[in-house]
Design a protein around this motif. Sequence first.
Motif, PDB file in Angstrom:
ATOM      1  N   ILE A  70       0.868  -1.145  -0.059  1.00 33.41           N
ATOM      2  CA  ILE A  70       0.031   0.021   0.102  1.00 33.41           C
ATOM      3  C   ILE A  70       0.792   1.137   0.180  1.00 33.41           C
ATOM      4  O   ILE A  70       1.824   1.550   0.945  1.00 33.41           O
ATOM      5  CB  ILE A  70      -0.846  -0.049   1.315  1.00 33.41           C
ATOM      6  CG1 ILE A  70      -1.994  -1.297   0.919  1.00 33.41           C
ATOM      7  CG2 ILE A  70      -1.715   1.225   1.355  1.00 33.41           C
ATOM      8  CD1 ILE A  70      -2.674  -1.432   2.371  1.00 33.41           C
ATOM      9  N   PHE A  71       0.531   2.157  -0.841  1.00 36.33           N
ATOM     10  CA  PHE A  71       1.255   3.468  -1.022  1.00 36.33           C
ATOM     11  C   PHE A  71       0.368   4.528  -0.422  1.00 36.33           C
ATOM     12  O   PHE A  71      -0.891   4.548  -0.459  1.00 36.33           O
ATOM     13  CB  PHE A  71       1.625   3.748  -2.345  1.00 36.33           C
ATOM     14  CG  PHE A  71       2.622   2.957  -3.032  1.00 36.33           C
ATOM     15  CD1 PHE A  71       4.029   3.500  -3.186  1.00 36.33           C
ATOM     16  CD2 PHE A  71       2.422   1.733  -3.500  1.00 36.33           C
ATOM     17  CE1 PHE A  71       4.953   2.442  -3.649  1.00 36.33           C
ATOM     18  CE2 PHE A  71       3.385   0.745  -3.801  1.00 36.33           C
ATOM     19  CZ  PHE A  71       4.507   1.205  -3.913  1.00 36.33           C
ATOM     20  N   ILE A  72       0.967   5.318   0.223  1.00 34.47           N
ATOM     21  CA  ILE A  72       0.323   6.416   0.926  1.00 34.47           C
ATOM     22  C   ILE A  72       0.756   7.865   0.197  1.00 34.47           C
ATOM     23  O   ILE A  72       1.717   8.110   0.172  1.00 34.47           O
ATOM     24  CB  ILE A  72       0.560   6.596   2.485  1.00 34.47           C
ATOM     25  CG1 ILE A  72       0.151   5.384   3.131  1.00 34.47           C
ATOM     26  CG2 ILE A  72      -0.077   7.937   3.085  1.00 34.47           C
ATOM     27  CD1 ILE A  72       0.573   5.285   4.658  1.00 34.47           C
ATOM     28  N   PHE A  73      -0.157   8.635  -0.081  1.00 37.40           N
ATOM     29  CA  PHE A  73       0.056   9.972  -0.646  1.00 37.40           C
ATOM     30  C   PHE A  73      -1.073  10.967   0.020  1.00 37.40           C
ATOM     31  O   PHE A  73      -1.968  10.838   0.273  1.00 37.40           O
ATOM     32  CB  PHE A  73      -0.383   9.832  -2.098  1.00 37.40           C
ATOM     33  CG  PHE A  73       0.402   9.128  -3.184  1.00 37.40           C
ATOM     34  CD1 PHE A  73       1.615   9.682  -3.479  1.00 37.40           C
ATOM     35  CD2 PHE A  73       0.076   7.789  -3.237  1.00 37.40           C
ATOM     36  CE1 PHE A  73       2.490   8.792  -4.392  1.00 37.40           C
ATOM     37  CE2 PHE A  73       1.195   7.002  -4.000  1.00 37.40           C
ATOM     38  CZ  PHE A  73       2.186   7.441  -4.564  1.00 37.40           C
ATOM     39  N   ARG A  74      -0.389  12.237   0.100  1.00 39.73           N
ATOM     40  CA  ARG A  74      -1.345  13.196   0.327  1.00 39.73           C
ATOM     41  C   ARG A  74      -2.368  13.391  -0.536  1.00 39.73           C
ATOM     42  O   ARG A  74      -2.090  13.418  -1.833  1.00 39.73           O
ATOM     43  CB  ARG A  74      -0.621  14.700   0.623  1.00 39.73           C
ATOM     44  CG  ARG A  74      -1.258  15.670   1.143  1.00 39.73           C
ATOM     45  CD  ARG A  74      -0.427  17.026   1.367  1.00 39.73           C
ATOM     46  NE  ARG A  74      -1.438  18.181   1.510  1.00 39.73           N
ATOM     47  CZ  ARG A  74      -1.232  19.007   2.349  1.00 39.73           C
ATOM     48  NH1 ARG A  74      -0.171  19.156   3.216  1.00 39.73           N
ATOM     49  NH2 ARG A  74      -2.029  20.147   2.298  1.00 39.73           N
ATOM     50  N   TYR A  75      -3.586  13.559  -0.307  1.00 39.41           N
ATOM     51  CA  TYR A  75      -4.698  13.531  -1.193  1.00 39.41           C
ATOM     52  C   TYR A  75      -5.453  15.050  -0.987  1.00 39.41           C
ATOM     53  O   TYR A  75      -5.941  15.477  -0.154  1.00 39.41           O
ATOM     54  CB  TYR A  75      -5.835  12.642  -1.041  1.00 39.41           C
ATOM     55  CG  TYR A  75      -6.775  12.466  -1.928  1.00 39.41           C
ATOM     56  CD1 TYR A  75      -6.723  12.254  -3.221  1.00 39.41           C
ATOM     57  CD2 TYR A  75      -8.200  12.715  -1.001  1.00 39.41           C
ATOM     58  CE1 TYR A  75      -7.904  12.145  -3.936  1.00 39.41           C
ATOM     59  CE2 TYR A  75      -9.227  12.826  -2.022  1.00 39.41           C
ATOM     60  CZ  TYR A  75      -9.261  12.558  -3.443  1.00 39.41           C
ATOM     61  OH  TYR A  75     -10.209  12.279  -4.282  1.00 39.41           O
ATOM     62  N   ASP A  76      -5.589  15.768  -2.101  1.00 35.74           N
ATOM     63  CA  ASP A  76      -6.252  17.040  -2.464  1.00 35.74           C
ATOM     64  C   ASP A  76      -6.848  17.148  -3.678  1.00 35.74           C
ATOM     65  O   ASP A  76      -6.658  16.372  -4.706  1.00 35.74           O
ATOM     66  CB  ASP A  76      -5.356  18.519  -2.397  1.00 35.74           C
ATOM     67  CG  ASP A  76      -4.397  18.372  -1.066  1.00 35.74           C
ATOM     68  OD1 ASP A  76      -5.066  18.586   0.108  1.00 35.74           O
ATOM     69  OD2 ASP A  76      -3.394  18.385  -1.024  1.00 35.74           O
ATOM     70  N   VAL A  77      -8.253  17.622  -3.426  1.00 34.52           N
ATOM     71  CA  VAL A  77      -8.873  17.996  -4.877  1.00 34.52           C
ATOM     72  C   VAL A  77      -9.206  19.583  -4.697  1.00 34.52           C
ATOM     73  O   VAL A  77      -9.798  20.303  -3.747  1.00 34.52           O
ATOM     74  CB  VAL A  77     -10.348  17.240  -4.621  1.00 34.52           C
ATOM     75  CG1 VAL A  77     -11.256  17.719  -5.711  1.00 34.52           C
ATOM     76  CG2 VAL A  77     -10.199  16.171  -4.387  1.00 34.52           C
ATOM     77  N   ASN A  78      -8.798  20.248  -6.164  1.00 40.32           N
ATOM     78  CA  ASN A  78      -8.982  21.538  -6.082  1.00 40.32           C
ATOM     79  C   ASN A  78     -10.373  21.949  -6.506  1.00 40.32           C
ATOM     80  O   ASN A  78     -10.970  21.144  -6.766  1.00 40.32           O
ATOM     81  CB  ASN A  78      -7.777  22.062  -7.116  1.00 40.32           C
ATOM     82  CG  ASN A  78      -7.991  21.649  -8.491  1.00 40.32           C
ATOM     83  OD1 ASN A  78      -9.032  21.527  -8.904  1.00 40.32           O
ATOM     84  ND2 ASN A  78      -7.012  21.891  -9.608  1.00 40.32           N
TER      85      ASN A  78
END
Length: 115
Positions: A70-78
């Motif tokens: 499992i890879f973890i990324f910071r997640y944002d939606v503009n």
Amino acid sequence: MPHNGDKHDHAHDHDEEMDEEETLVTLTDAEGNELEFQFLETVEVEGQQYALLVPAEAMEEDEDEEAAEIFIFRYDVNEDGVETFSDVEDEETFAKVREAAEALFVGEDEDDLDA
């Protein structure tokens, strides 16, 4: 749960009625290679969303979801609905997100056993 290199953008409309387990995300690494991931879940830590992604080929090859990396990324939606996946560079934050992710999956496993 590893994390890796760069900031990645991906356009996807979350208003679509789609099961997150079936959502695929294509990210581009630092060398320009496109990598396909299955979007598992998001977790929130200190007011920030983080995406938990699994390489799509691992999900195809392994029937056992727990065996997949499992890879973890910071997640944002503009404002335009464009998703942004970026690395978690702070080790302390990464540890907190990893702990939240592990708690989430332990809870799901217990729910599956109770069903």
